[in-house]
Design a protein around this motif. Structure first.
Motif, PDB file in Angstrom:
ATOM      1  N   UNK A  57      91.041  -1.640 -20.243  1.00 37.25           N
ATOM      2  CA  UNK A  57      92.144  -0.687 -19.944  1.00 37.25           C
ATOM      3  C   UNK A  57      92.621  -0.078 -21.265  1.00 37.25           C
ATOM      4  N   UNK A  58      92.375  -0.996 -22.188  1.00 38.27           N
ATOM      5  CA  UNK A  58      93.052  -0.559 -23.577  1.00 38.27           C
ATOM      6  C   UNK A  58      92.194   0.389 -24.110  1.00 38.27           C
ATOM      7  N   UNK A  59      90.777  -0.031 -24.150  1.00 38.78           N
ATOM      8  CA  UNK A  59      89.642   0.837 -24.864  1.00 38.78           C
ATOM      9  C   UNK A  59      89.646   2.220 -24.167  1.00 38.78           C
ATOM     10  N   UNK A  60      89.701   2.222 -23.024  1.00 41.44           N
ATOM     11  CA  UNK A  60      89.696   3.590 -22.199  1.00 41.44           C
ATOM     12  C   UNK A  60      90.989   4.126 -22.673  1.00 41.44           C
ATOM     13  N   UNK A  61      92.176   3.716 -22.801  1.00 42.28           N
ATOM     14  CA  UNK A  61      93.231   4.430 -23.115  1.00 42.28           C
ATOM     15  C   UNK A  61      93.242   4.994 -24.550  1.00 42.28           C
ATOM     16  N   UNK A  62      92.526   3.930 -25.418  1.00 43.25           N
ATOM     17  CA  UNK A  62      92.126   4.602 -26.803  1.00 43.25           C
ATOM     18  C   UNK A  62      91.454   5.629 -26.789  1.00 43.25           C
ATOM     19  N   UNK A  63      90.318   5.916 -26.093  1.00 43.02           N
ATOM     20  CA  UNK A  63      89.119   6.586 -26.049  1.00 43.02           C
ATOM     21  C   UNK A  63      89.814   8.240 -25.463  1.00 43.02           C
ATOM     22  N   UNK A  64      90.824   7.758 -24.541  1.00 42.26           N
ATOM     23  CA  UNK A  64      91.395   8.950 -23.665  1.00 42.26           C
ATOM     24  C   UNK A  64      92.469   9.568 -24.627  1.00 42.26           C
ATOM     25  N   UNK A  65      92.976   8.957 -25.571  1.00 45.17           N
ATOM     26  CA  UNK A  65      94.025   9.563 -26.438  1.00 45.17           C
ATOM     27  C   UNK A  65      93.239  10.008 -27.755  1.00 45.17           C
ATOM     28  N   UNK A  67      91.587   8.331 -30.203  1.00 46.22           N
ATOM     29  CA  UNK A  67      91.636   7.352 -31.224  1.00 46.22           C
ATOM     30  C   UNK A  67      90.364   6.855 -31.759  1.00 46.22           C
ATOM     31  N   UNK A  68      89.311   6.566 -30.548  1.00 47.11           N
ATOM     32  CA  UNK A  68      88.186   6.090 -30.784  1.00 47.11           C
ATOM     33  C   UNK A  68      87.188   6.796 -30.102  1.00 47.11           C
ATOM     34  N   UNK A  69      85.665   6.906 -30.474  1.00 40.92           N
ATOM     35  CA  UNK A  69      84.764   7.493 -29.611  1.00 40.92           C
ATOM     36  C   UNK A  69      83.708   6.453 -29.154  1.00 40.92           C
ATOM     37  N   UNK A  70      83.638   5.423 -29.859  1.00 40.30           N
ATOM     38  CA  UNK A  70      82.561   4.295 -29.620  1.00 40.30           C
ATOM     39  C   UNK A  70      83.271   2.948 -29.964  1.00 40.30           C
ATOM     40  N   UNK A  71      82.697   1.763 -29.556  1.00 43.04           N
ATOM     41  CA  UNK A  71      82.987   0.441 -29.746  1.00 43.04           C
ATOM     42  C   UNK A  71      81.489  -0.041 -30.041  1.00 43.04           C
ATOM     43  N   UNK A  72      81.577  -0.720 -31.158  1.00 40.85           N
ATOM     44  CA  UNK A  72      80.208  -1.415 -31.542  1.00 40.85           C
ATOM     45  C   UNK A  72      80.210  -2.943 -31.373  1.00 40.85           C
ATOM     46  N   UNK A  89      87.321   9.220 -34.403  1.00 42.53           N
ATOM     47  CA  UNK A  89      87.106  10.753 -33.705  1.00 42.53           C
ATOM     48  C   UNK A  89      86.112  11.568 -35.055  1.00 42.53           C
ATOM     49  N   UNK A  90      86.448  11.175 -36.291  1.00 41.32           N
ATOM     50  CA  UNK A  90      85.782  11.920 -37.418  1.00 41.32           C
ATOM     51  C   UNK A  90      84.646  11.082 -37.988  1.00 41.32           C
ATOM     52  N   UNK A  91      84.119  10.356 -37.223  1.00 43.44           N
ATOM     53  CA  UNK A  91      83.068   9.488 -37.693  1.00 43.44           C
ATOM     54  C   UNK A  91      83.576   8.206 -38.519  1.00 43.44           C
ATOM     55  N   UNK A  92      84.592   8.113 -38.773  1.00 46.27           N
ATOM     56  CA  UNK A  92      84.999   6.923 -39.580  1.00 46.27           C
ATOM     57  C   UNK A  92      85.043   5.472 -39.087  1.00 46.27           C
TER      58      UNK A  92
END
Length: 147
Positions: A57-65, A67-72, A89-92
């Protein structure tokens, strides 16, 4: 649901989610298969959210916002949390910290930390949320001061 129940009964899940009994059963089986919820049918027939479900749920919220595009992969494991690589989102390159209060090695947290503020009882998941909110406030204050 879990605010008032340790294990939430399926009829309450149905009413909160506003889905039919059959649809609810099917979705709960999928969530159980992926270990996002756990079922207790011994003393009380109900479901509870697991840490994996809470993380999802937290990762989904961060992705929908955005803030992140992937988790490694996992970067590290500590007494109170797991840390993973994430991509912004900018590759950082980012660090994503998932709190895990209540591990066997660190059960004295109720005496060592002030998360409860006078309350006697709280779930480990709720205390993990409080720890994350508190740590975010500290990190934000440090960032605002230029650290």
């Amino acid at each position: 649901g879990m605010r008032n129940h340790e294990h939430v009964p399926a009829p309450l899940v149905e009413s909160i989610a506003r889905i039919s009994r059959g649809g609810c059963y099917k979705l709960l089986q999928i969530l159980l298969r992926h270990k996002l919820v756990a079922h207790d049918g011994k003393k009380y027939d109900g479901f509870r959210l697991t840490y994996h479900g809470y993380d999802f749920l937290a990762i989904r919220a961060l992705a929908m916002r955005g803030s992140i595009v992937s988790v490694g992969r996992r970067l590290g494991v500590g007494k109170e949390s797991d840390v993973h690589y994430a991509q912004g989102p900018n590759g950082e390159l980012l660090a994503l910290k998932l709190h895990r209060l209540g591990r066997i090695s660190f059960r004295a947290i109720k005496e060592k930390r002030d998360y409860l503020k006078g309350r006697e009882h709280a779930s480990w998941m709720y205390m993990a949320r409080l720890a994350a909110v508190k740590e975010y406030a500290y990190m934000k204050a440090l960032q605002d001061e230029g650290f």
